[in-house]
Design a protein around this motif. Structure first.
Motif, PDB file in Angstrom:
ATOM      1  N   LEU A 119       0.829  -1.219  -0.032  1.00 25.84           N
ATOM      2  CA  LEU A 119      -0.207  -0.066  -0.019  1.00 25.84           C
ATOM      3  C   LEU A 119       0.794   1.277   0.051  1.00 25.84           C
ATOM      4  O   LEU A 119       1.993   1.237   0.525  1.00 25.84           O
ATOM      5  N   ASN A 138       0.165   5.542   0.277  1.00 26.60           N
ATOM      6  CA  ASN A 138      -0.626   6.593   0.793  1.00 26.60           C
ATOM      7  C   ASN A 138      -0.560   7.463  -0.548  1.00 26.60           C
ATOM      8  O   ASN A 138       0.279   7.823  -1.185  1.00 26.60           O
ATOM      9  N   SER A 167      -6.968   3.317  10.021  1.00 24.83           N
ATOM     10  CA  SER A 167      -5.572   3.294   9.424  1.00 24.83           C
ATOM     11  C   SER A 167      -5.718   2.481   8.106  1.00 24.83           C
ATOM     12  O   SER A 167      -6.179   1.405   8.097  1.00 24.83           O
ATOM     13  N   ARG A 168      -4.659   3.073   7.127  1.00 28.02           N
ATOM     14  CA  ARG A 168      -4.802   2.276   5.946  1.00 28.02           C
ATOM     15  C   ARG A 168      -4.010   1.120   6.011  1.00 28.02           C
ATOM     16  O   ARG A 168      -4.255   0.386   5.147  1.00 28.02           O
ATOM     17  N   LEU A 188      -5.690  -2.276   5.578  1.00 29.10           N
ATOM     18  CA  LEU A 188      -5.758  -2.984   4.327  1.00 29.10           C
ATOM     19  C   LEU A 188      -5.039  -4.188   4.051  1.00 29.10           C
ATOM     20  O   LEU A 188      -5.550  -4.999   3.574  1.00 29.10           O
ATOM     21  N   TRP A 225     -11.676   5.556   3.683  1.00 27.36           N
ATOM     22  CA  TRP A 225     -10.121   5.765   3.913  1.00 27.36           C
ATOM     23  C   TRP A 225      -9.902   6.948   3.429  1.00 27.36           C
ATOM     24  O   TRP A 225     -10.321   7.653   2.398  1.00 27.36           O
ATOM     25  N   PHE A 233      -5.574   6.306  -0.698  1.00 27.81           N
ATOM     26  CA  PHE A 233      -4.540   5.277  -0.931  1.00 27.81           C
ATOM     27  C   PHE A 233      -4.511   4.521  -2.125  1.00 27.81           C
ATOM     28  O   PHE A 233      -5.483   4.650  -3.018  1.00 27.81           O
TER      29      PHE A 233
END
Length: 259
Positions: free
Chosen positions: A65, A67, A81-82, A85, A110, A113
């Motif tokens: 991932l 951001n 919180s990302r 994922l 979210w 992302f």
């Protein structure tokens, strides 16, 4: 995670990833390794929110991932919180496609992302900042993902892609230092080549190199992940201090021995 290179489709190593994680040095993290209570998962851990940025799981599953850089845009109220994922995919059993489709139904919960998840059936990408708003499968090829949409030609992305395109697939496992050296590129872009993401020029230039050195926020680690055609996975992480000095290497193999 701020920049990742993906090479998909090699006959022996169908998935190869080389990535740098950029984060505040004060944010607590655990180095890459098998997770306590979940030995079939190997990744670093964000000890602040409980997620992760890149990792793999037994059977050829992986996720990463980044951001999406959008200064001044507030996160949705109560946004999770990302990093969860990635964590939830690695801990779960859903296929890569099904997982992305499920997240896509509520992706705006979210902050911005880009999520890439893969298994032996394919590799899929979802960005909640992609105007097309679709989950799509990645074809064999080479890609770079930073803090914008996939293959956005930022100077740092072009530099990293050129350096890693030149290395053979075997280097990820047999000569990993060559890949780590390519990731440790501190060359900043000229002012007239900087993207305009809403940062001031000094910060934009600081963040324009593949590897960022700064006392407050910079590259915390570089990670290599390779998945062999039989699903065996190898991950190696090089950690760095705020001065950009290498301070330790961690990782391992799944299902438990070197491929």
């Amino acid at each position: 995670m701020c920049i990742a290179y993906l090479a998909l489709g090699h006959p022996q190593w169908p998935v190869r990833v080389a990535a740098n994680r950029d984060e505040y040095h004060a944010r607590p993290s655990a180095v890459a390794g098998p997770w306590p209570g979940h030995p079939r998962v190997i990744a670093g851990r964000d000890l602040s929110a409980g997620g992760t940025w890149l990792g793999g799981a037994q059977g050829g599953r992986f996720a990463l991932l980044t951001n999406y850089r959008e200064p001044g845009v507030p996160a949705p109220a109560h946004a999770p919180s990302r990093g969860v994922l990635v964590r939830d995919y690695l801990l779960g059993t859903a296929s890569a496609q099904a997982y992305c489709l499920g997240i896509g139904q509520d992706a705006q919960a979210w902050a911005g992302f880009n999520l890439i998840v893969g298994d032996r059936a394919g590799v899929w990408i979802l960005s909640n900042r992609d105007p097309a708003g679709v989950v799509r499968r990645l074809a064999p090829g080479r890609y770079v993902l930073s803090n914008h949409l996939l293959d956005t030609p930022w100077p740092k992305s072009r530099r990293l892609r050129a350096a890693l395109d030149a290395l053979p697939a075997s280097d990820w496992v047999r000569h990993p230092q060559r890949v780590f050296d390519a990731l440790r590129d501190t060359t900043q872009a000229a002012v007239d080549q900087l993207p305009d993401t809403g940062l001031d020029v000094a910060r934009e230039q600081l963040f324009s190199s593949p590897f960022i050195v700064d006392t407050q926020y910079g590259t915390r680690c570089s990670t290599l992940l390779s998945i062999r055609a039989d699903g065996r996975l190898w991950l190696s992480e090089q950690s760095y201090d705020p001065a950009g000095r290498a301070v330790g290497r961690h990782g391992g193999c799944l299902p438990g021995h070197r491929p």
